[in-house]
Write an enzyme that holds these catalytic residues in place. Structure first.
Site, PDB file in Angstrom:
ATOM      1  N   ASP A 269      68.005 101.431  23.394  1.00  0.00           N
ATOM      2  CA  ASP A 269      67.523 100.681  22.241  1.00  0.00           C
ATOM      3  C   ASP A 269      66.088 101.047  21.883  1.00  0.00           C
ATOM      4  OD1 ASP A 269      69.935  99.373  22.015  1.00  0.00           O
ATOM      5  OD2 ASP A 269      69.297  97.624  23.162  1.00  0.00           O
ATOM      6  N   GLY A 270      65.268 101.353  22.895  1.00  0.00           N
ATOM      7  CA  GLY A 270      63.886 101.724  22.628  1.00  0.00           C
ATOM      8  C   GLY A 270      63.768 102.962  21.764  1.00  0.00           C
TER       9      GLY A 270
ATOM     10  N   SER B 268      63.723  87.633  22.456  1.00  0.00           N
ATOM     11  CA  SER B 268      63.913  86.234  22.065  1.00  0.00           C
ATOM     12  C   SER B 268      65.020  85.569  22.875  1.00  0.00           C
ATOM     13  CB  SER B 268      64.226  86.142  20.569  1.00  0.00           C
ATOM     14  OG  SER B 268      64.475  84.803  20.179  1.00  0.00           O
ATOM     15  N   LEU B 269      66.106  86.276  23.103  1.00  0.00           N
ATOM     16  CA  LEU B 269      67.207  85.740  23.910  1.00  0.00           C
ATOM     17  C   LEU B 269      66.736  85.444  25.330  1.00  0.00           C
ATOM     18  CD1 LEU B 269      70.215  85.095  24.405  1.00  0.00           C
ATOM     19  CD2 LEU B 269      70.552  87.530  24.884  1.00  0.00           C
TER      20      LEU B 269
END
Length: 270
Positions: A54-55, A171-172
């Site tokens: 993802d990065g 956030s999760l």
């Protein structure tokens, strides 16, 4: 269509043969392909294959959004929530691009203005206390306003503001809500707030969110999509709105969001 291949340059040896394999496959089926190595290379392509996690996708998301470049992620990282394909499905990914019979999924982005400077985020904006050296701070005071109305005054470690895409990331982990990709909303998640009533807030993405930090002998760090943009000791005002830009992901249209959610989060917890 002209395609590009992008990978983290810290892992060049790992990906150089892989990118050569992909390039040969695409060119044999009439699609021009380059390895993206500079800013100018983004101006030469219509679609980008990202090898990594993802990065890696977050690194190129703003560049692609501003140019209308479609992204296909192939997960060679850890969780790979943003990637459409796992590495063992590489040939399927190549076939999908070559067939041009693919769907696309648009993901909203944040426009962020911090003390007059502008940034673009696919995942999130984070303002948090400094944890370095003489600028170390225990907690910070932040005020959040939505459309001019005060939401709360937070004594906390910080605040995360995320898109639906970013709602499954930092956030999760901080206790925030998961937002489905199609929802027209953003979320504000306090970080370790010293309060009994501070909770994550989901709000319309047509609203204007303003976060202010007043200097009180502390310092804050601000990060956009995981990259620190600066440390601030003076007052800070951050204004966050929905961007006119969006990231467009290439998808087969066969992967359900909730199936992916269960698969990735269960993998994460093992």
């Amino acid at each position: 269509m002209k395609a590009g291949i992008y990978f983290n340059k810290n892992f060049t040896d790992k990906y150089i043969k892989l990118s050569g394999y992909i390039s040969e496959k695409l060119k044999s089926r009439g699609i021009d392909c380059i390895v993206v190595q500079s800013e100018n290379d983004f101006d030469r392509i219509d679609a980008l294959i990202v090898l990594g996690g993802d990065g890696s996708i977050l690194t190129v998301s703003a560049k692609c959004a501003k140019r209308g470049i479609k992204i296909m992620g192939i997960n060679y990282g850890h969780i790979g929530f943003l990637a459409e394909f796992e590495q063992e499905k590489l040939d399927n990914a190549i076939d999908l691009i070559c067939s041009k019979d693919f769907k696309t999924e648009r993901r909203s982005m944040l426009d962020i203005e911090v003390n007059g400077k502008n940034y673009l985020a696919l995942n999130d904006f984070v303002i948090q206390r400094s944890t370095c050296g003489n600028k170390y701070s225990n907690t910070i005071n932040l005020t959040a306003e939505i459309d001019g109305s005060v939401v709360d005054n937070y004594l906390a470690d910080g605040i995360i503001v995320c898109t639906p895409t970013g709602s499954t990331a930092y956030s999760l982990a901080a206790g925030g809500s998961i937002l489905t990709p199609s929802i027209n909303a953003f979320a504000l998640t306090p970080l370790c707030a010293h309060s009994l009533h501070s909770r994550p807030i989901v709000y319309s993405d047509s609203s204007v969110l303003k976060i202010t930090f007043e200097k009180n002998n502390t310092a804050v760090n601000i990060a956009v999509d995981g990259a620190v943009i600066g440390e601030y000791e003076d007052s800070v005002t951050a204004t966050i709105t929905k961007s006119q830009y969006f990231v467009e992901f290439i998808t087969s249209g066969q992967i359900d969001f909730f199936d992916k959610l269960l698969l990735k989060l269960n993998k994460w917890s093992r």
